[in-house]
Structures are given as C-alpha cells and as structure tokens.
Design an enzyme around this catalytic site. Structure first.
Site, PDB file in Angstrom:
ATOM      1  N   ALA A  61       0.852  -1.193   0.000  1.00 19.81           N
ATOM      2  CA  ALA A  61       0.000   0.000   0.000  1.00 19.81           C
ATOM      3  C   ALA A  61       0.886   1.241   0.000  1.00 19.81           C
ATOM      4  O   ALA A  61       2.034   1.197   0.425  1.00 19.81           O
ATOM      5  CB  ALA A  61      -0.881  -0.013   1.238  1.00 19.81           C
ATOM      6  N   GLY A 100       0.885  -5.207   1.092  1.00 21.06           N
ATOM      7  CA  GLY A 100      -0.225  -5.364   0.160  1.00 21.06           C
ATOM      8  C   GLY A 100       0.230  -5.986  -1.154  1.00 21.06           C
ATOM      9  O   GLY A 100      -0.566  -6.625  -1.851  1.00 21.06           O
ATOM     10  N   GLU A 103       0.143  -9.597  -0.513  1.00 20.60           N
ATOM     11  CA  GLU A 103      -1.266  -9.999  -0.398  1.00 20.60           C
ATOM     12  C   GLU A 103      -1.912 -10.092  -1.781  1.00 20.60           C
ATOM     13  O   GLU A 103      -2.704 -10.993  -2.060  1.00 20.60           O
ATOM     14  CB  GLU A 103      -2.017  -9.020   0.520  1.00 20.60           C
ATOM     15  CG  GLU A 103      -1.578  -9.193   1.980  1.00 20.60           C
ATOM     16  CD  GLU A 103      -2.035  -8.069   2.886  1.00 20.60           C
ATOM     17  OE1 GLU A 103      -1.703  -6.906   2.586  1.00 20.60           O
ATOM     18  OE2 GLU A 103      -2.725  -8.353   3.883  1.00 20.60           O
ATOM     19  N   GLU A 123       4.011  -5.012   7.572  1.00 22.07           N
ATOM     20  CA  GLU A 123       3.072  -4.020   8.123  1.00 22.07           C
ATOM     21  C   GLU A 123       3.298  -3.753   9.599  1.00 22.07           C
ATOM     22  O   GLU A 123       3.120  -2.643  10.084  1.00 22.07           O
ATOM     23  CB  GLU A 123       1.628  -4.484   7.902  1.00 22.07           C
ATOM     24  CG  GLU A 123       1.133  -4.357   6.472  1.00 22.07           C
ATOM     25  CD  GLU A 123       1.436  -5.581   5.618  1.00 22.07           C
ATOM     26  OE1 GLU A 123       2.352  -6.367   5.962  1.00 22.07           O
ATOM     27  OE2 GLU A 123       0.748  -5.750   4.599  1.00 22.07           O
TER      28      GLU A 123
END
Ligand SMILES: CCC/C=C/C(=O)SCCNC(=O)CCNC(=O)[C@H](O)C(C)(C)COP(=O)([O-])OP(=O)([O-])OC[C@H]1O[C@@H](n2cnc3c(N)ncnc32)[C@H](O)[C@@H]1OP(=O)([O-])[O-]
Length: 719
Positions: A61, A100, A103, A123
């Site tokens: 992200a 992310g 992911e 994270e």
C-alpha cells in the site's frame, strides 16, 4: 498506473506502473481493477499474468496515502476479484513483494518468483497488520507457526525460503515475466478451486492454545509496549479458529484500531525519516544532490580494539577491500582471529561465503599508503589521535579521505593536524559496529561536501543508516545523552534508586534503563572524560563533596562508584552487582543503597518519594531540550536526523518515533511547561532551561515536526 497488454496469443499481461516501487496508490488500484475486468471479459484471454514495471513487483500500500481520507477503490475487494476469477492468474514476482504487494500475490492462483526477490509482510513495522487478508491467507498457505513468525516480525525472506515454505510455486533464475507467461499458458483451462487459498482450511495444529500463548508472551517481551505485534497474533488466531469470512472481519476490526493509533503514526513517520536523512545538507548549503561521492575500493582501519574490529567486519561484509592495521602484535593476532570468527558466524547465518579474503593485516602504519579512505579507531585520546592524523597525512596518497571514529573529540583539532583538512570527517560507529545500524557522519568546519558524500555513501554500502551532523561536543547522540544521565544522577540524590529510574525508562520502552546501560558500556568511560574536563575530583578522606562545579549543579555519584573500582559489568560491580566480572545479569546491590543513604546524610539531603512520571519528564524532557538546542544551533539539519539517531543508536522505542516526534505527540506546550517548572526549582541546572526554539515553536502554535525547519531557519538567520 496499471497497463493491460496481450502476449503469446492468450495471456493478458497486467503491468503495475507506479515508480519507483509500484505501490498500490489509488490510481494503481483503479488501474488493476479496470485491467482485470477487461482481461476477464475478453474471450481471447485465457490466463492473466500480473507483474510490476522496472523489476519490482509491488512494495504494498502507498503509506503516504494513509489517513482519514483515502480515496479510490479499497484494496480488499479489489484483490478478491482476482481470487474468484475464472481464468488462472499468475503473479510474476521480482524485486520486492511486500505488504499489500504480497497480499496481491496471495490472491493470485499461482506465484512464480525470481531468485533475487524479497518477500514479506512488514506491516507490523509500520504499526499495522497485513490488513488485506494477509493474516487469514498466509496461515492457510504456509501454516500457523511460520505465519506467526513472519507476520509478527515483518521479516523479509528470500525466494528460496519462500519456496521452502510453500509461499511461492516456482523460483526462476531467468526472466520472471517470460517464465510466468509460459507457466500461465500451461495451466490455461485447468480447474482453479484448489488454488484459491481462502477456500482452504487452516492446517491443523494440535496444541493451538499453547502455541498462541507462547507466541503472545514472546511478542510482549520482545516488542515491549508495541500494540501491532499483539494485534497480529490475535488476527492469526482468528485464521486458526474462525471461518475465512469471520476471520476477515476480525482482521478488519483489529486493523481499524491500529490504523488510527499514535504508534502507527510514529512508525510510519520513522519509515520516511530513515529515508529523509539520506537527503543531508550542511550549513554551507552543500547537500546530497549537489555533492558527488568518491568511489572507495580500498579502505584501512587503524586500531583494532572492539570498534576497529567491528568496522573491519562491516567493511569486509560490504565487499570493500580492507587493510587492518594494529601496531601491537598481540592485539593484531587477537583481532585477526576475532574478525575471522565474526565473519564466519555471519556467513553461516546469512548463507553466503565469508568475506575474509577482502582483508589484509599489518602492524605497520605504512600499509595504509595507497588506500582511498582510512577510518581511525585508536584509543579515545586527543593527543594520540592528533599524532595519528599527522602520520596519516604524511603517509597516505593524495586525496585519501581521513575519517575518525571518535565519539566526542573535536574533529577540527584532528583536521588541523593534516595537510588537507577538507578531507577529514568523523565516522562515528556504534558498538558492535558490524551490527548497529547507526552511523553519525560528522563534518568539521573545513570538511568538504565531497568528503561527507563519500562517508555517507560508504555508510549506506555497509548497510548503515547514516546521518550527517555538525561538530559539537558529543555530536548529536552523546550530547543529548549528557543531560539525560545527569538527571538520573540528580534523581538518585533526591531519593530515587537505580531500580526505580531504570524501571520507568524500561517501561517507556528503552531496552535498558540508564543505569543498566551505563554498567554495560562501562562507567570508567564517562569518568575519564569528566576528569579531563576537570569535573571529577576525588572525594578524598576529608569527605568534602561539592555539588556545584563551574557554577552548575554536579553529582559526583558516578565518580564515587569509579573510585571504588565499580566500572560496571566488566568488573562485576557497578550500579548493580553481576556476580563476577563480565557477568550479564543485574541484581540489586545493598552496597549502592547504603552509599546513597550515606551520601544523602553527609550532604543533609532528605530523600523524597519520586514517581515514574517525574523520572520520565526529567530524563526525557531534558534530552529533548538538548535536541532542540542542537537544531537551533544547526548541528543537526532536521528533527528527523535526531529521531533516527535515537531510534537506531540509542534504543529509543521505535513505536514512539524518536525524541522530537515524541515531544510533538506529548505536546510541545506540555514539554515547555514541565521544563519551566523543573528549571524554576533547579536554576543551577542549565539543561532544564527551555531553549529558544522550543519557546518559538510553542508560540507558533506547535506545528508538526515536518514544519519545524521553517522556524529553525528563522532563528538561525537571526543568530
Ligand atoms: C489494507 C492495507 C494493507 C496493506 C498495508 C501495506 O502494504 S503497508 C506497506 C507495506 N510495505 C512496506 O512496508 C514496504 C516498504 N518499502 C520498502 O521496504 C523499501 O522501499 C523497498 C524494499 C521496497 C525498496 O527499497 P529501496 O532501498 O530500493 O528504496 P527506498 O526504500 O528508498 O524506497 C524508494 C522510494 O519509495 C518510497 N516507498 C517505498 N515503499 C513505499 C510505500 N509502501 N509507500 C509509499 N512510499 C514507499 C520510499 O519512501 C522512497 O521514496 P523517496 O525517499 O525516494 O521519496
């Protein structure tokens, strides 16, 4: 921001295009969503490959977007559209697949990684958890124990480890996208149900409660006070005990608490601060983007004590050829063995071959004649170092950079001993030098920007976080430590114990309180400096103790311990007792309590109850005040410099951002009010007097840290 193209007839290739590391910004998310839709609706497309531009898959992200008003499609539904797709989707992973980004790869049906890729869910290091399904998907793929380890530490792993764990399906040495496309062609039309990780059960673990209890305990101990690692464990537990959709809800709940936390703000600030310090500047206006570093192929380390050995290891591990010089034959032989053993150990841990071939040893200083850079690491004694710099200046080839590892001596004095003072800079490493991340690069009044750029670049090559600082007494880190230690001594005089002070600081998040830390680093170091400064005087038989020296309050408690031969762990006795010289386990020592009682009685001091809040305020706010003075005087160019120094060199808890960030979280007005309060009752302690910059910042409405520069500049212009 994401481009769809068509390759090999039936493969839709989606390329993330958000340089430099293809983060999932709003536009990139939008681009992926639209490209996916187009590819899935196109009958010509039988399979999809997702890759990243410029050799990087995706760094996750976009941290810059984090805040209350995130726009664009949210990540979770976007990437789950990939998992439910009825055409095989293959992730072509190279460079990095982090957060992310990983992911996203986990929702693809297959993962092909290049052998040099780094993967991870970092994270937690940003005060968050892998909130796009990472905590629910990873355990289903690689099991609970391995997932717990990766998610709670945020560790990046190699492609080889990822393959071993079952995180990727295939590792390639050749072109990743080509391999992924070939693979996609080979699986077109095959059933996909078993490839959808969310549909899998979490692998069974017989002693589930015991495993989670043990991990929770470990995490609480290791990351004391940090909330994200705990939430990570709770989220993985949800994966182990709840159906996928329920687990996802739990993940979101935990994530929303973390997302708005002060700890997440501090850690994300720290992420950018670590990168900002690379954009250094000097008061002359010279800076990172106007100064060119010189290449350093061959370096010398002079003096092979603890620091010199660590620096030699760090240079060799960075692939720099090293000439290691130690005049004393015995010390040289010991150093050779020590360096060899350290490199061997490091190589075993990292799985690469040791870099011993990079080092030559000599007991003759002439051996440094043709190196590009010398790091002097002899004893911390000004006249000795001055002599060494005279010799180096005479021996080295023209243009060799002369660096000192001094932690406190005046760099200008060393530079003045050389023919070319512009080639002299400080490289202040922290022990153990091959482990600690911080490097203070110190510029003197004549250091050239090129010399600073070279030392900064060499630091980076050695894997350090290098911060350029000015040449004041103790530079930035040690200068700020002085009032912190001074306050801790004063607190003892007033009624505290080493245990009370250490407990307050350790509960704040320091790995060690000030007294345990002094015992570890050796009390004699500071004693020697205080003696040189004419501060430490023997108490003598008269028993006369003066607590005012040079017009300032002074506590001789540390000197008294040294007079009794209590130098800390190395002598087995210090502020605590350790059982034997070199012992590590600190135990309370009644001798110290008696000393404190006698000392107070002799001086007519009455012990009063002191609480942890007072300990924190006096130790931390005086340290913060000193940091603000440093900024005001221009010896550090930004609050980020100071915060990075404290987090990476002095054990400041990461989740509190650093002293400057912490001050802004507490409220600058509060810090000012408390310093004013303590200074009123201690007018003979100048370090408690709030500095101009603090008053100015409060008068300007306490702006956030990244705006302090404007105010610092105004004060500096006026000075
Ligand atoms: C529901 C949500 C759940 C998901 C959460 C997440 O994914 S959280 C995220 C989890 N992901 C992570 O924690 C990964 C964080 N990133 C890294 O670990 C490293 O950047 C790297 C290993 C990818 C590349 O190392 P390297 O030494 O080659 O390069 P470098 O480090 O110098 O970076 C180059 C530039 O890119 C910038 N930038 C980088 N990442 C981000 C980002 N995510 N965002 C914004 N910016 C980012 C960086 O600031 C720098 O900018 P500058 O200073 O030039 O203006």
């Amino acid at each position: 921001m994401a481009q769809l193209s068509y390759v090999s007839g039936s493969v839709g290739l989606i390329t993330l295009q958000n340089p430099p590391v293809n983060v999932l910004s709003a536009a990139t998310r939008q681009g992926i969503m639209e490209s996916m839709k187009k590819a899935l609706n196109d009958p010509k497309v039988k399979s999809v490959v997702i890759c990243g531009q410029n050799g990087v898959f995706c760094a996750g992200a976009d941290i810059k977007e984090f805040g209350p008003n995130i726009s664009g499609p949210s990540i979770v539904p976007l990437i789950y559209d990939i998992e439910v797709a009825n055409k095989p989707v293959v992730a072509a992973i190279e460079g990095s697949a982090l957060g992310g980004g990983l992911e996203l790869a986990l929702t693809c049906h297959y993962r092909i990684a290049h052998s040099k890729t780094r993967l991870g869910l970092p994270e937690v290091t940003l005060g968050l958890l892998p909130g796009a399904g990472g905590t629910q998907l990873l355990p289903r793929l690689i099991g609970i124990p391995a997932s717990l380890e990766l998610i709670t530490t945020g560790r990046h792993i190699t492609a080889a480890e990822a393959l071993q764990l079952g995180l990727v399906d295939h590792v390639t040495q050749s072109d990743t996208v080509d391999s992924a496309v070939k693979f996609a062609l080979s699986v077109e039309g095959e059933p996909l149900d078993s490839r959808r990780i969310s549909k899998r059960p979490c692998p069974h673990l017989p002693d589930l409660d015991a495993v989670f209890e043990a991990v929770m305990q470990k995490v609480r101990q290791k990351f004391y006070g940090a909330i994200a690692p705990i939430a990570c464990v709770q989220a993985v537990r949800a994966a182990a005990t709840l159906p996928f959709s329920e687990g996802m809800k739990r993940e979101q709940q935990l994530m929303s608490t973390l997302f708005t936390s002060g700890q997440a703000r501090a850690l994300q600030y720290s992420f950018f601060a670590q990168r900002a310090v690379g954009r250094w500047s000097m008061p002359s206006g010279a800076s990172w983007n106007t100064s060119k570093a010189r290449p350093v192929h061959r370096a010398a380390v002079l003096g092979l004590g603890t620091m010199g050995r660590g620096i030699t290891v760090a240079l060799a591990q960075a692939g720099v050829s090293v000439v290691a010089v130690e005049i004393q034959e015995k010390q040289l032989n010991e150093a050779r063995e020590h360096v060899y053993a350290t490199l061997e150990r490091g190589a075993q841990q990292s799985g690469v071959s040791p870099s011993c071939a990079n080092i030559t040893y000599s007991h003759d200083i002439q051996a440094v004649a043709d190196v590009d850079l010398v790091i002097e690491a002899v004893l911390e004694d000004l006249s000795l170092k001055e002599k060494v710099f005279q010799q180096l200046s005479a021996i080295c080839k023209p243009g060799t950079l002369l660096c000192s590892n001094t932690s406190s001596l005046d760099l200008n004095c060393l530079a003045s001993q050389t023919k070319n003072p512009e080639l002299v800079v400080g490289m202040h490493f922290f022990a153990p030098a091959h482990v600690m991340k911080l490097l203070e690069v110190v510029y003197g009044s004549k250091s050239s920007p090129e010399a600073v750029a070279t030392a900064m670049q060499l630091g980076k090559k050695m894997g350090k976080i290098s911060v350029a600082v000015g040449n004041c007494r103790g530079f930035v880190g040690n200068r700020m430590l002085k009032p912190y230690i001074e306050q801790s001594y004063f607190l003892l005089e007033e009624g505290a114990t080493p245990e009370l002070v250490d407990k307050a600081l350790e509960e704040f998040g320091f790995p060690m309180g000030v007294f345990r830390m002094s015992d570890l680093s050796g009390l004699d170091v500071g004693w020697r400096v205080r003696k040189e400064d004419g501060l430490a005087e023997p108490v003598g038989t008269s028993g006369q103790i003066t607590r005012l020296r040079g017009g300032r309050r002074y506590s001789p408690l540390g000197d008294i311990l040294c007079e009794h031969g209590r130098f800390g762990q190395k002598t087995g006795l210090g502020w605590y007792q350790y059982g034997r010289p070199g012992g590590r386990v600190a135990k309370s020592d009644p001798w110290v309590f008696n000393l404190l009682e006698e000392y107070r009685a002799r001086l007519g001091l009455t012990a009063r109850p002191i609480d942890q809040q007072e300990v924190l305020e006096r130790c931390l706010y005086s340290l913060i005040n000193e940091g603000l003075c440093i900024l005001e005087e221009g010896f550090a160019s930004s609050p980020e410099d100071i915060d990075v120094i404290y987090v990476f060199g002095y054990g400041w808890p990461k989740h509190r951002g650093g002293p400057m960030f912490y001050a802004s979280m507490v409220g600058l007005a509060t810090v000012l009010e408390r310093l004013d309060h303590y200074y009123r009752s201690n007018p003979d302690v100048p370090s408690l007097k709030p500095c101009k910059l603090l008053r100015q910042l409060v008068a300007s409405g306490s702006p956030p840290v990244h705006k302090w520069k404007e105010i610092t500049k105004k004060i500096q212009n006026r000075l």
